[in-house]
Scaffold this motif. Structure first.
Motif, PDB file in Angstrom:
ATOM      1  N   ARG A  85     -39.478   0.117 -46.717  1.00  0.00           N
ATOM      2  CA  ARG A  85     -40.723  -0.571 -47.061  1.00  0.00           C
ATOM      3  C   ARG A  85     -41.515  -0.952 -45.821  1.00  0.00           C
ATOM      4  O   ARG A  85     -42.737  -0.842 -45.796  1.00  0.00           O
ATOM      5  CB  ARG A  85     -40.414  -1.808 -47.910  1.00  0.00           C
ATOM      6  N   LYS A  86     -40.814  -1.417 -44.795  1.00  0.00           N
ATOM      7  CA  LYS A  86     -41.490  -1.765 -43.539  1.00  0.00           C
ATOM      8  C   LYS A  86     -42.151  -0.535 -42.920  1.00  0.00           C
ATOM      9  O   LYS A  86     -43.284  -0.593 -42.437  1.00  0.00           O
ATOM     10  CB  LYS A  86     -40.491  -2.378 -42.552  1.00  0.00           C
ATOM     11  N   GLU A  92     -43.142   2.111 -44.499  1.00  0.00           N
ATOM     12  CA  GLU A  92     -44.250   2.524 -45.351  1.00  0.00           C
ATOM     13  C   GLU A  92     -45.514   1.734 -45.022  1.00  0.00           C
ATOM     14  O   GLU A  92     -46.612   2.292 -44.985  1.00  0.00           O
ATOM     15  CB  GLU A  92     -43.883   2.336 -46.821  1.00  0.00           C
ATOM     16  N   ILE A  93     -45.359   0.441 -44.775  1.00  0.00           N
ATOM     17  CA  ILE A  93     -46.506  -0.391 -44.412  1.00  0.00           C
ATOM     18  C   ILE A  93     -47.101   0.083 -43.090  1.00  0.00           C
ATOM     19  O   ILE A  93     -48.326   0.201 -42.943  1.00  0.00           O
ATOM     20  CB  ILE A  93     -46.090  -1.879 -44.316  1.00  0.00           C
ATOM     21  N   THR A 138     -50.961   1.469 -43.387  1.00  0.00           N
ATOM     22  CA  THR A 138     -52.016   0.583 -42.881  1.00  0.00           C
ATOM     23  C   THR A 138     -53.116   1.351 -42.137  1.00  0.00           C
ATOM     24  O   THR A 138     -54.310   1.142 -42.408  1.00  0.00           O
ATOM     25  CB  THR A 138     -51.416  -0.510 -41.974  1.00  0.00           C
ATOM     26  N   ARG A 184     -55.474  -5.758 -48.097  1.00  0.00           N
ATOM     27  CA  ARG A 184     -54.903  -4.443 -47.783  1.00  0.00           C
ATOM     28  C   ARG A 184     -53.391  -4.447 -47.997  1.00  0.00           C
ATOM     29  O   ARG A 184     -52.843  -3.504 -48.571  1.00  0.00           O
ATOM     30  CB  ARG A 184     -55.222  -4.087 -46.330  1.00  0.00           C
ATOM     31  N   GLU A 185     -52.740  -5.505 -47.571  1.00  0.00           N
ATOM     32  CA  GLU A 185     -51.292  -5.622 -47.750  1.00  0.00           C
ATOM     33  C   GLU A 185     -50.926  -5.625 -49.237  1.00  0.00           C
ATOM     34  O   GLU A 185     -49.945  -4.999 -49.645  1.00  0.00           O
ATOM     35  CB  GLU A 185     -50.798  -6.903 -47.086  1.00  0.00           C
ATOM     36  N   ILE A 210     -51.293  -2.064 -50.676  1.00  0.00           N
ATOM     37  CA  ILE A 210     -50.171  -1.223 -50.243  1.00  0.00           C
ATOM     38  C   ILE A 210     -48.918  -1.576 -51.037  1.00  0.00           C
ATOM     39  O   ILE A 210     -48.179  -0.690 -51.482  1.00  0.00           O
ATOM     40  CB  ILE A 210     -49.916  -1.380 -48.732  1.00  0.00           C
ATOM     41  N   PHE A 211     -48.700  -2.879 -51.240  1.00  0.00           N
ATOM     42  CA  PHE A 211     -47.528  -3.322 -51.997  1.00  0.00           C
ATOM     43  C   PHE A 211     -47.561  -2.793 -53.435  1.00  0.00           C
ATOM     44  O   PHE A 211     -46.568  -2.260 -53.940  1.00  0.00           O
ATOM     45  CB  PHE A 211     -47.449  -4.854 -52.009  1.00  0.00           C
ATOM     46  N   THR A 268     -47.118   1.197 -53.422  1.00  0.00           N
ATOM     47  CA  THR A 268     -45.756   1.674 -53.150  1.00  0.00           C
ATOM     48  C   THR A 268     -44.771   1.218 -54.231  1.00  0.00           C
ATOM     49  O   THR A 268     -43.865   1.967 -54.603  1.00  0.00           O
ATOM     50  CB  THR A 268     -45.265   1.195 -51.764  1.00  0.00           C
TER      51      THR A 268
END
Length: 205
Positions: A133-134, A136-137, A141, A161-162, A165-166, A169
């Motif tokens: 997950r980290k 992917e961010i 981004t 944006r975060e 993305i969350f 995914t």
């Protein structure tokens, strides 16, 4: 340490990890021993301890290599795409494809485990998922940032944006689980296209 020695050390580590990966896939995590790995690479068990303290360290290194390979392939496909929408689609399709490809490996790791051992392994899986997950961010981004710089998409607040993305995914992982349950992926690509369109609407509103 001379450069040729460093290169030799790297080659040996790669050989250890490749052998361990194959053994884990064939026999499951629990049944593989350090002796098995040493035998597979043609070295004494004591030689392995120079690189890794125990099987857990070998396993962690194998998983790190798996994650790196997955992220590298996704990154390559994303960078080949042009627009934000195409990059999101490339990300989702490649991740789905690689997840299916590696499913047998991750399933095999649990082979022969007792309920207690599976419970312990669940903690390892959680750490693996957190690492992915980290990554992917970190990968996604710049997709949104670059799209905004080009004027193709609105500039998003970092928190917004975060969140996008969350949701993107997490939704993708949910789709993968659903299709894995039926072992039928014929509708996967249309579902991903819809998820990408919905994400673009969220960005552009």
């Amino acid at each position: 340490m001379p450069a040729n020695n460093v290169q030799k050390e790297d080659i040996i580590q790669q050989q250890i990890l490749q052998a361990a990966q194959q053994l884990f896939q064939k026999h499951g995590y629990q049944k593989v021993t350090m002796d098995d790995v040493a035998k597979a690479v043609g070295k004494g068990r004591s030689s392995l301890y120079y690189y890794y303290k125990n099987k857990d360290e070998v396993f962690d290194a194998v998983m790190d290599a798996e994650i790196s390979d997955i992220i590298a392939e996704i990154t390559r496909m994303v960078e080949q795409a042009t627009t934000t929408e195409e990059k999101l689609r490339a990300f989702a399709l490649t991740k789905a494809k690689l997840s299916r490809k590696r499913k047998t490996f991750f399933d095999a790791l649990e082979s022969g485990m007792s309920s207690d051992e599976i419970s312990q392994y669940a903690h390892k899986k959680l750490n693996i998922k957190k690492k992915i997950r980290k990554e992917e961010i970190v990968l996604l981004t710049p997709v949104f940032v670059q799209g905004a710089k080009k004027g193709a998409t609105p500039t998003l607040d970092p928190k917004e944006r975060e969140s996008i993305i969350f949701v993107f995914t997490s939704s993708l992982r949910g789709l993968q689980r659903e299709f894995m349950l039926d072992n039928n992926y014929t509708r996967m690509e249309p579902a991903i296209d819809m998820l990408v369109r919905m994400t673009m609407l969220a960005i552009e509103q």
